[in-house]
Design a protein around this motif. Structure first.
Motif, PDB file in Angstrom:
ATOM      1  N   PHE A  62       0.732  -1.171  -0.500  1.00  0.00           N
ATOM      2  CA  PHE A  62       0.445  -0.077  -0.419  1.00  0.00           C
ATOM      3  C   PHE A  62       1.122   1.378   0.225  1.00  0.00           C
ATOM      4  N   LEU A  63       1.746   1.238   0.396  1.00  0.00           N
ATOM      5  CA  LEU A  63       2.591   2.339   0.827  1.00  0.00           C
ATOM      6  C   LEU A  63       3.669   2.881  -0.460  1.00  0.00           C
ATOM      7  N   ARG A  64       3.731   1.981  -1.138  1.00  0.00           N
ATOM      8  CA  ARG A  64       3.967   1.491  -2.473  1.00  0.00           C
ATOM      9  C   ARG A  64       2.968   2.368  -3.124  1.00  0.00           C
ATOM     10  N   HIS A  65       1.464   1.873  -3.401  1.00  0.00           N
ATOM     11  CA  HIS A  65       0.827   2.569  -3.889  1.00  0.00           C
ATOM     12  C   HIS A  65      -0.376   3.072  -3.303  1.00  0.00           C
ATOM     13  N   PRO A  66      -0.277   3.993  -3.196  1.00  0.00           N
ATOM     14  CA  PRO A  66      -1.241   4.220  -1.694  1.00  0.00           C
ATOM     15  C   PRO A  66      -2.598   5.328  -2.205  1.00  0.00           C
ATOM     16  N   HIS A  67      -3.314   4.815  -3.171  1.00  0.00           N
ATOM     17  CA  HIS A  67      -4.846   4.788  -3.054  1.00  0.00           C
ATOM     18  C   HIS A  67      -5.283   3.586  -3.066  1.00  0.00           C
ATOM     19  N   VAL A  68      -6.316   3.216  -3.446  1.00  0.00           N
ATOM     20  CA  VAL A  68      -7.605   2.465  -3.129  1.00  0.00           C
ATOM     21  C   VAL A  68      -8.649   2.474  -3.909  1.00  0.00           C
ATOM     22  N   CYS A  69      -8.982   2.144  -4.579  1.00  0.00           N
ATOM     23  CA  CYS A  69     -10.791   1.882  -5.201  1.00  0.00           C
ATOM     24  C   CYS A  69     -11.473   1.003  -4.560  1.00  0.00           C
ATOM     25  N   THR A  70     -12.659   1.110  -4.807  1.00  0.00           N
ATOM     26  CA  THR A  70     -13.328   0.014  -4.737  1.00  0.00           C
ATOM     27  C   THR A  70     -14.734  -0.094  -5.369  1.00  0.00           C
ATOM     28  N   ASP A  71     -14.486   0.803  -6.502  1.00  0.00           N
ATOM     29  CA  ASP A  71     -15.479   0.567  -7.466  1.00  0.00           C
ATOM     30  C   ASP A  71     -14.909   0.760  -9.073  1.00  0.00           C
ATOM     31  N   PHE A  76      -7.359  -2.253  -5.453  1.00  0.00           N
ATOM     32  CA  PHE A  76      -8.491  -2.400  -5.499  1.00  0.00           C
ATOM     33  C   PHE A  76      -9.415  -3.402  -4.955  1.00  0.00           C
ATOM     34  N   PHE A  77      -9.884  -2.944  -3.773  1.00  0.00           N
ATOM     35  CA  PHE A  77     -10.648  -4.031  -2.802  1.00  0.00           C
ATOM     36  C   PHE A  77     -11.949  -4.078  -3.471  1.00  0.00           C
ATOM     37  N   ALA A  78     -11.994  -5.734  -3.786  1.00  0.00           N
ATOM     38  CA  ALA A  78     -13.313  -6.477  -4.369  1.00  0.00           C
ATOM     39  C   ALA A  78     -14.209  -6.622  -3.261  1.00  0.00           C
ATOM     40  N   TYR A 124      -2.929  -4.099  -8.485  1.00  0.00           N
ATOM     41  CA  TYR A 124      -3.626  -4.744  -7.392  1.00  0.00           C
ATOM     42  C   TYR A 124      -5.046  -4.976  -7.399  1.00  0.00           C
ATOM     43  N   ALA A 125      -5.573  -6.762  -6.930  1.00  0.00           N
ATOM     44  CA  ALA A 125      -6.926  -6.466  -6.157  1.00  0.00           C
ATOM     45  C   ALA A 125      -6.596  -7.470  -5.865  1.00  0.00           C
ATOM     46  N   VAL A 126      -7.568  -6.887  -4.015  1.00  0.00           N
ATOM     47  CA  VAL A 126      -7.351  -8.250  -3.288  1.00  0.00           C
ATOM     48  C   VAL A 126      -8.602  -8.640  -3.098  1.00  0.00           C
ATOM     49  N   ILE A 127      -8.879  -9.968  -3.307  1.00  0.00           N
ATOM     50  CA  ILE A 127     -10.362 -10.712  -3.544  1.00  0.00           C
ATOM     51  C   ILE A 127     -10.010 -12.031  -2.288  1.00  0.00           C
ATOM     52  N   ASP A 128     -11.089 -12.413  -2.269  1.00  0.00           N
ATOM     53  CA  ASP A 128     -11.476 -13.585  -1.522  1.00  0.00           C
ATOM     54  C   ASP A 128     -12.023 -14.594  -2.139  1.00  0.00           C
ATOM     55  N   GLU A 129     -11.769 -14.885  -3.222  1.00  0.00           N
ATOM     56  CA  GLU A 129     -12.670 -15.641  -3.988  1.00  0.00           C
ATOM     57  C   GLU A 129     -11.742 -16.066  -5.016  1.00  0.00           C
ATOM     58  N   LYS A 130     -10.952 -18.047  -4.395  1.00  0.00           N
ATOM     59  CA  LYS A 130      -9.344 -18.382  -4.870  1.00  0.00           C
ATOM     60  C   LYS A 130      -9.827 -18.710  -6.479  1.00  0.00           C
ATOM     61  N   GLU A 131     -11.047 -18.659  -7.394  1.00  0.00           N
ATOM     62  CA  GLU A 131     -11.390 -18.291  -8.656  1.00  0.00           C
ATOM     63  C   GLU A 131     -11.224 -17.246  -9.311  1.00  0.00           C
ATOM     64  N   PHE A 132     -10.758 -16.201  -8.497  1.00  0.00           N
ATOM     65  CA  PHE A 132     -10.238 -15.480  -9.007  1.00  0.00           C
ATOM     66  C   PHE A 132      -9.339 -15.055  -9.112  1.00  0.00           C
ATOM     67  N   ALA A 133      -8.162 -15.471  -8.871  1.00  0.00           N
ATOM     68  CA  ALA A 133      -6.922 -15.263  -8.269  1.00  0.00           C
ATOM     69  C   ALA A 133      -6.030 -15.724  -9.984  1.00  0.00           C
ATOM     70  N   LEU A 134      -6.343 -14.676 -10.700  1.00  0.00           N
ATOM     71  CA  LEU A 134      -6.540 -15.549 -12.462  1.00  0.00           C
ATOM     72  C   LEU A 134      -4.432 -14.777 -12.626  1.00  0.00           C
ATOM     73  N   ASN A 135      -3.452 -14.422 -11.793  1.00  0.00           N
ATOM     74  CA  ASN A 135      -2.456 -13.627 -11.943  1.00  0.00           C
ATOM     75  C   ASN A 135      -2.152 -12.757 -10.519  1.00  0.00           C
ATOM     76  N   GLU A 136      -0.773 -13.005 -10.638  1.00  0.00           N
ATOM     77  CA  GLU A 136       0.356 -12.360  -9.304  1.00  0.00           C
ATOM     78  C   GLU A 136      -0.565 -11.370  -8.472  1.00  0.00           C
ATOM     79  N   LYS A 137      -1.149 -10.624  -9.800  1.00  0.00           N
ATOM     80  CA  LYS A 137      -1.461  -9.111  -9.026  1.00  0.00           C
ATOM     81  C   LYS A 137      -3.076  -8.928  -8.388  1.00  0.00           C
TER      82      LYS A 137
END
Length: 428
Positions: A10-19, A29-31, A53-66
């Protein structure tokens, strides 16, 4: 992934989006999930639109290292905000209450920003998502955070305090707001009082209306800075009853200062006194405090005075509950105007209290001998019992008011957000 690792990213990318409609390139991006959407499904889209980056909590959407997989996205957002607040390490002033939260926050910010680099809650980002987003906006250069906290059920303020970790706390008042979720006025006191519990436990300081017996009853064993109208308060006020705009005399330490605000309503006097007390605590002189308070121009339909070609409107249509509605009506009755009227809308989130509270407002209108228009299903149920004009919705009220061609009136417009009473403004 540990919270320290997430914070490092986060300190390297200090902006958060939810939409995904409001993407900032390079943000995280927080999903989040809602009743009608699943943010996980938009994670890839967010990355394609430029999120780092995208923060997710369903494994099926973890498509890459981001894609960073966590147990729960909302909980991770809240934990990251709490971690970042500790990392930032400076003072937080948190405020809640049934009425006047946003106005008080804006007044405090208007005062303190003259001498301090402050971060204040934007708009009404004051819930379990908004408070974390506010805290994640903290930068090293910020000297102070002013964090508004809203709640409509028990334990919500407790959670928000654990996230924001306030050093200073403030409850504007305890009124009849969100009665359905809190379970009555005693439930409101208990829920809002969770802020005092946190401040007491962490040996912080509260700013408190020293005239408010409800607040005093739950404020034992907390360091206090008191403001109000009665003797014994550190900051003491007196209303100068002139016209539509609020003017006051404010006294402390043997000095008295005149304050002419752009606010309407004597009920805002206590909010002014609160901002004055906060300014003194942060070392501002009287001249700068007054300058800050007098510079604040209310907007967004909160105690806003709007002069049209033909009328003067008191536009207070952002929200309404029995406490604020009663105060607004009493203020309208107090103001010396040749012609005046109201347009009132239903008060939402009343639950089982709705019938009694809307009837109580109608009786208050009758007592004050005011005339006007009532909008919404809750008021409509009493149309045969009172000699006022009733409408089911704001659109119908607008058409009728246009035909009336109201002129030279002082008009109070107040109702809950869902009634959309700002719709009627073109009629005036």
């Amino acid at each position: 992934m540990t919270m320290q690792e997430l914070h490092s990213i986060f300190l390297r990318h200090p902006h958060v989006c939810t939409d995904t409609r409001k993407i900032t390139p390079g943000a995280i991006f927080f999903a989040l999930k809602g009743d009608n959407f699943n943010g996980n499904k938009f994670a890839q889209q967010a990355l394609e639109q430029g999120c780092a980056y995208a923060v997710i909590d369903e494994k099926e959407f973890a498509l890459n290292e981001k894609c960073m997989l966590v147990d729960d996205v909302l909980s991770s957002l809240q934990q990251l905000a709490a971690f970042h607040r500790r990392h930032w390490g400076k003072k937080v002033l948190a405020l809640t209450g049934s009425n006047g939260k946003t106005t008080t926050k804006e007044l405090i910010h208007a005062v303190l920003k003259q001498t301090h680099n402050c971060l204040a809650t934007v708009g009404n980002l004051n819930n379990h998502i908004g408070v974390p987003l506010t805290l994640l906006s903290l930068k090293p250069e910020h000297e102070l955070a002013i964090v508004e906290m809203g709640a409509n059920h028990q334990k919500e303020i407790e959670l928000l305090c654990k996230i924001a970790q306030p050093d200073f706390g403030l409850i504007t008042n305890i009124g009849k707001a969100h009665l359905e979720g809190f379970g009555g006025e005693e439930g409101v006191l208990k829920g809002k009082g969770e802020m005092y519990e946190y401040i007491r436990e962490h040996k912080g300081t509260i700013f408190i209306n020293g005239d408010d017996e409800k607040l005093l009853s739950i404020s034992e064993a907390i360091k206090q800075i008191r403001y109000g109208y009665n003797d014994g308060n550190y900051v003491k006020g007196k209303i100068i009853d002139k016209d539509i705009f609020l003017e006051m005399e404010v006294s402390h330490d043997g000095k008295t200062t005149h304050v002419a605000t752009n606010l309407t309503g004597t009920y805002n006097g206590i909010n002014v006194l609160c901002a004055y007390a906060v300014g003194l605590e942060w070392g501002l002189n009287d001249k700068d405090i007054v300058k800050g308070i007098e510079s604040y121009m209310p907007d967004n339909s909160r105690s806003q005075v709007v002069k049209t070609t033909y009328n003067t409107l008191i536009l207070d249509a952002y929200n309404a509950n029995p406490s604020s509605m009663t105060l607004a009506l009493e203020n309208l009755a107090r103001i010396d105007a040749a012609e005046k009227m109201f347009v009132l809308g239903d008060m939402r989130e009343m639950g089982n209290y709705a019938k009694a509270e809307h009837l109580s407002i109608l009786n208050k209108i009758k007592e004050l001998n005011l005339q006007g228009v009532l909008v919404g299903d809750e008021f409509l149920r009493y149309q045969n019992d009172f000699n006022y004009t009733f409408f089911q919705n704001a659109a119908d009220a607008l058409e009728w008011l246009k035909l009336k061609q109201v002129k030279n009136n002082l008009v109070l417009i107040k109702g809950s957000r869902g009634i959309k009473l700002e719709t009627v403004i073109p009629a005036f």
